[in-house]
Design a protein around this motif. Structure first.
Motif, PDB file in Angstrom:
ATOM      1  N   MET A  56       0.815  -1.218   0.000  1.00 42.70           N
ATOM      2  CA  MET A  56       0.000   0.000   0.000  1.00 42.70           C
ATOM      3  C   MET A  56       0.848   1.267   0.000  1.00 42.70           C
ATOM      4  N   PRO A  57       1.866   1.364   0.853  1.00 43.20           N
ATOM      5  CA  PRO A  57       2.675   2.593   0.820  1.00 43.20           C
ATOM      6  C   PRO A  57       3.315   2.852  -0.546  1.00 43.20           C
ATOM      7  N   LYS A  58       3.780   1.800  -1.210  1.00 40.91           N
ATOM      8  CA  LYS A  58       4.412   1.976  -2.529  1.00 40.91           C
ATOM      9  C   LYS A  58       3.396   2.463  -3.555  1.00 40.91           C
ATOM     10  N   LEU A  59       2.209   1.894  -3.517  1.00 43.55           N
ATOM     11  CA  LEU A  59       1.167   2.306  -4.454  1.00 43.55           C
ATOM     12  C   LEU A  59       0.726   3.735  -4.164  1.00 43.55           C
ATOM     13  N   LEU A  60       0.548   4.056  -2.894  1.00 42.26           N
ATOM     14  CA  LEU A  60       0.132   5.409  -2.514  1.00 42.26           C
ATOM     15  C   LEU A  60       1.214   6.436  -2.841  1.00 42.26           C
ATOM     16  N   ASP A  61       2.478   6.051  -2.695  1.00 43.66           N
ATOM     17  CA  ASP A  61       3.578   6.962  -3.055  1.00 43.66           C
ATOM     18  C   ASP A  61       3.563   7.259  -4.558  1.00 43.66           C
ATOM     19  N   LEU A  62       3.268   6.242  -5.357  1.00 44.81           N
ATOM     20  CA  LEU A  62       3.193   6.440  -6.806  1.00 44.81           C
ATOM     21  C   LEU A  62       2.069   7.421  -7.146  1.00 44.81           C
ATOM     22  N   TYR A  63       0.923   7.259  -6.517  1.00 48.80           N
ATOM     23  CA  TYR A  63      -0.201   8.165  -6.769  1.00 48.80           C
ATOM     24  C   TYR A  63       0.119   9.588  -6.303  1.00 48.80           C
ATOM     25  N   ALA A  64       0.788   9.706  -5.162  1.00 50.89           N
ATOM     26  CA  ALA A  64       1.141  11.034  -4.650  1.00 50.89           C
ATOM     27  C   ALA A  64       2.141  11.724  -5.578  1.00 50.89           C
ATOM     28  N   THR A 112      -3.129  -8.657 -16.425  1.00 45.79           N
ATOM     29  CA  THR A 112      -2.724  -8.736 -17.831  1.00 45.79           C
ATOM     30  C   THR A 112      -1.505  -7.865 -18.107  1.00 45.79           C
ATOM     31  N   MET A 113      -1.401  -6.746 -17.392  1.00 46.63           N
ATOM     32  CA  MET A 113      -0.227  -5.879 -17.540  1.00 46.63           C
ATOM     33  C   MET A 113       1.041  -6.634 -17.158  1.00 46.63           C
ATOM     34  N   ARG A 114       0.975  -7.434 -16.106  1.00 48.32           N
ATOM     35  CA  ARG A 114       2.148  -8.173 -15.645  1.00 48.32           C
ATOM     36  C   ARG A 114       2.445  -9.389 -16.508  1.00 48.32           C
ATOM     37  N   ILE A 115       1.377 -10.084 -16.931  1.00 49.27           N
ATOM     38  CA  ILE A 115       1.560 -11.309 -17.706  1.00 49.27           C
ATOM     39  C   ILE A 115       2.023 -11.002 -19.129  1.00 49.27           C
ATOM     40  N   MET A 116       1.441  -9.971 -19.734  1.00 51.18           N
ATOM     41  CA  MET A 116       1.776  -9.644 -21.127  1.00 51.18           C
ATOM     42  C   MET A 116       1.891  -8.132 -21.301  1.00 51.18           C
ATOM     43  N   PRO A 117       2.991  -7.555 -20.810  1.00 46.59           N
ATOM     44  CA  PRO A 117       3.168  -6.106 -20.874  1.00 46.59           C
ATOM     45  C   PRO A 117       3.192  -5.547 -22.294  1.00 46.59           C
ATOM     46  N   GLU A 118       3.733  -6.317 -23.252  1.00 45.68           N
ATOM     47  CA  GLU A 118       3.783  -5.818 -24.633  1.00 45.68           C
ATOM     48  C   GLU A 118       2.382  -5.673 -25.213  1.00 45.68           C
ATOM     49  N   ILE A 119       1.546  -6.670 -24.980  1.00 45.77           N
ATOM     50  CA  ILE A 119       0.167  -6.610 -25.472  1.00 45.77           C
ATOM     51  C   ILE A 119      -0.594  -5.488 -24.782  1.00 45.77           C
ATOM     52  N   THR A 120      -0.336  -5.299 -23.498  1.00 47.31           N
ATOM     53  CA  THR A 120      -1.000  -4.216 -22.762  1.00 47.31           C
ATOM     54  C   THR A 120      -0.629  -2.852 -23.333  1.00 47.31           C
ATOM     55  N   ILE A 180      -7.847  -1.757 -13.325  1.00 44.09           N
ATOM     56  CA  ILE A 180      -7.924  -2.468 -12.041  1.00 44.09           C
ATOM     57  C   ILE A 180      -6.545  -2.992 -11.663  1.00 44.09           C
ATOM     58  N   ILE A 181      -6.088  -2.616 -10.477  1.00 46.78           N
ATOM     59  CA  ILE A 181      -4.840  -3.170  -9.949  1.00 46.78           C
ATOM     60  C   ILE A 181      -5.024  -3.402  -8.449  1.00 46.78           C
ATOM     61  N   HIS A 182      -4.342  -4.409  -7.941  1.00 45.32           N
ATOM     62  CA  HIS A 182      -4.442  -4.758  -6.516  1.00 45.32           C
ATOM     63  C   HIS A 182      -3.124  -4.419  -5.818  1.00 45.32           C
ATOM     64  N   ALA A 231       6.393  -5.145 -10.900  1.00 44.40           N
ATOM     65  CA  ALA A 231       5.066  -4.627 -11.261  1.00 44.40           C
ATOM     66  C   ALA A 231       5.023  -3.106 -11.208  1.00 44.40           C
ATOM     67  N   LEU A 232       5.759  -2.516 -10.285  1.00 47.85           N
ATOM     68  CA  LEU A 232       5.665  -1.072 -10.067  1.00 47.85           C
ATOM     69  C   LEU A 232       6.127  -0.250 -11.276  1.00 47.85           C
ATOM     70  N   PRO A 233       7.302  -0.521 -11.870  1.00 46.08           N
ATOM     71  CA  PRO A 233       7.697   0.262 -13.061  1.00 46.08           C
ATOM     72  C   PRO A 233       6.768   0.029 -14.252  1.00 46.08           C
ATOM     73  N   LEU A 234       6.201  -1.169 -14.371  1.00 48.07           N
ATOM     74  CA  LEU A 234       5.239  -1.419 -15.445  1.00 48.07           C
ATOM     75  C   LEU A 234       4.008  -0.537 -15.271  1.00 48.07           C
ATOM     76  N   TYR A 235       3.558  -0.441 -14.038  1.00 50.76           N
ATOM     77  CA  TYR A 235       2.376   0.376 -13.755  1.00 50.76           C
ATOM     78  C   TYR A 235       2.695   1.864 -13.929  1.00 50.76           C
ATOM     79  N   GLU A 236       3.865   2.280 -13.477  1.00 47.92           N
ATOM     80  CA  GLU A 236       4.236   3.691 -13.629  1.00 47.92           C
ATOM     81  C   GLU A 236       4.329   4.062 -15.108  1.00 47.92           C
ATOM     82  N   GLN A 237       4.844   3.162 -15.919  1.00 46.02           N
ATOM     83  CA  GLN A 237       4.924   3.402 -17.365  1.00 46.02           C
ATOM     84  C   GLN A 237       3.526   3.575 -17.957  1.00 46.02           C
ATOM     85  N   LEU A 238       2.590   2.762 -17.503  1.00 48.09           N
ATOM     86  CA  LEU A 238       1.206   2.867 -17.981  1.00 48.09           C
ATOM     87  C   LEU A 238       0.594   4.194 -17.555  1.00 48.09           C
ATOM     88  N   VAL A 239       0.821   4.565 -16.310  1.00 46.82           N
ATOM     89  CA  VAL A 239       0.305   5.839 -15.795  1.00 46.82           C
ATOM     90  C   VAL A 239       0.868   7.016 -16.597  1.00 46.82           C
TER      91      VAL A 239
END
Length: 277
Positions: free
Chosen positions: A1-9, A168-176, A197-199, A242-250
């Motif tokens: 949670m702190p890592k995800l919240l830090d990314l959003y902040a 799906t972002m984690r399993i197939m980042p290129e397709i995402t 959706i991310i957990h 997972a975190l850099p993949l999500y940050e790239q998407l954001v």
């Protein structure tokens, strides 16, 4: 949670966090973390147990689960809870009535044009996703899958056959990366909001932990795909990867000029338009 919240902040993002009653009661601090930073708190039902799926629970039990999770989350967060997402996106037509009866005004469980085959539990009943409205809509009071005039607004999780989600972002980042471009083109045409959706637990590496894979179906194909294969796939790129993949998407959507907002804020800003979409 702190890592995800830090990314959003870092990027000034506000999101909606959907909690099960089980997690909220076990770890109330994770609810407070998000609420204290201005994120919306939503209900995710009572638990993720297969018998608690809103697609199989009788109406009265759905109401009890909604009342329980709503009160628990309001007591912890000190804020009204009006948004809901069903565990595993499992709902029945009368879930709309149960949500309205218990004071919910927003749902985000109908992933329009998403097709899970056997890769998720309850996938047979999710066939209804294929015909569901693609843009946000007011639901029919007696059928959450179709348009109506009720006070319940459906904001569909994004999908184009495959889900637009952390898994799906984690399993197939290129397709995402291609998927997000397709969704962007659609949003340019009809201003459809993107719902990703991310957990938080996807940012925890659980790949080396012993896992007991429970058999949830008597159907052999369903067991192999939705239990064994799905459990194996879901460990790919867990944790720090997972975190850099999500940050790239954001960053993709930040660079495209998107506004990031909560379910509640989106409906507040667009309620008048939703009836006409």
């Amino acid at each position: 949670m702190p890592k995800l919240l830090d990314l959003y902040a870092k990027y000034g993002i506000k999101a909606t966090f959907f909690y099960t009653g089980y997690i909220a009661k076990l770890y109330p601090e994770v609810v407070k973390m998000a609420a204290n930073l201005g994120h919306e708190i939503g209900s995710h039902g009572k638990s993720h147990l297969k018998e608690n799926g809103f697609d199989i629970m009788p109406y009265e039990k759905q109401v009890k689960h909604l009342e329980y999770s709503k009160k628990l989350l309001e007591d912890i967060s000190g804020k009204p809870i009006i948004s809901f997402r069903a565990p595993a996106l499992r709902v029945s037509p009368n879930t709309a009535t149960a949500l309205l009866e218990t004071g919910f005004r927003i749902d985000s469980s109908i992933a329009s044009q998403r097709f899970d085959f056997f890769l998720s539990f309850g996938s047979k009943k999710k066939i209804k996703f294929l015909n569901a409205p693609r843009l946000p809509y007011r639901t029919n009071r007696n059928n959450i899958f179709i348009r109506g005039q009720s006070n319940l607004v459906e904001i569909p999780p994004s999908a184009t056959i495959i889900p637009f989600a952390g898994t799906t972002m984690r399993i197939m980042p290129e397709i995402t990366s291609y998927h997000q471009k397709i969704l962007h083109l659609e949003a340019k045409l009809n201003r459809k909001p993107l719902v990703f959706i991310i957990h938080p637990n996807e940012i925890i590496d659980e790949s080396n932990e012993p896992r007991i894979i429970k058999r949830r179906s008597d159907n052999v194909i369903a067991y192999v795909l939705s239990d064994l294969l799905r459990a194996k796939l879901k460990t790919k790129n867990l944790g720090e990867n997972a975190l850099p993949l999500y940050e790239q998407l954001v960053l993709y959507y930040i660079n495209k000029g998107y506004a990031f907002t909560t379910m509640q804020e989106y409906v507040s800003l667009n309620e008048g338009k939703i009836s006409n979409l």
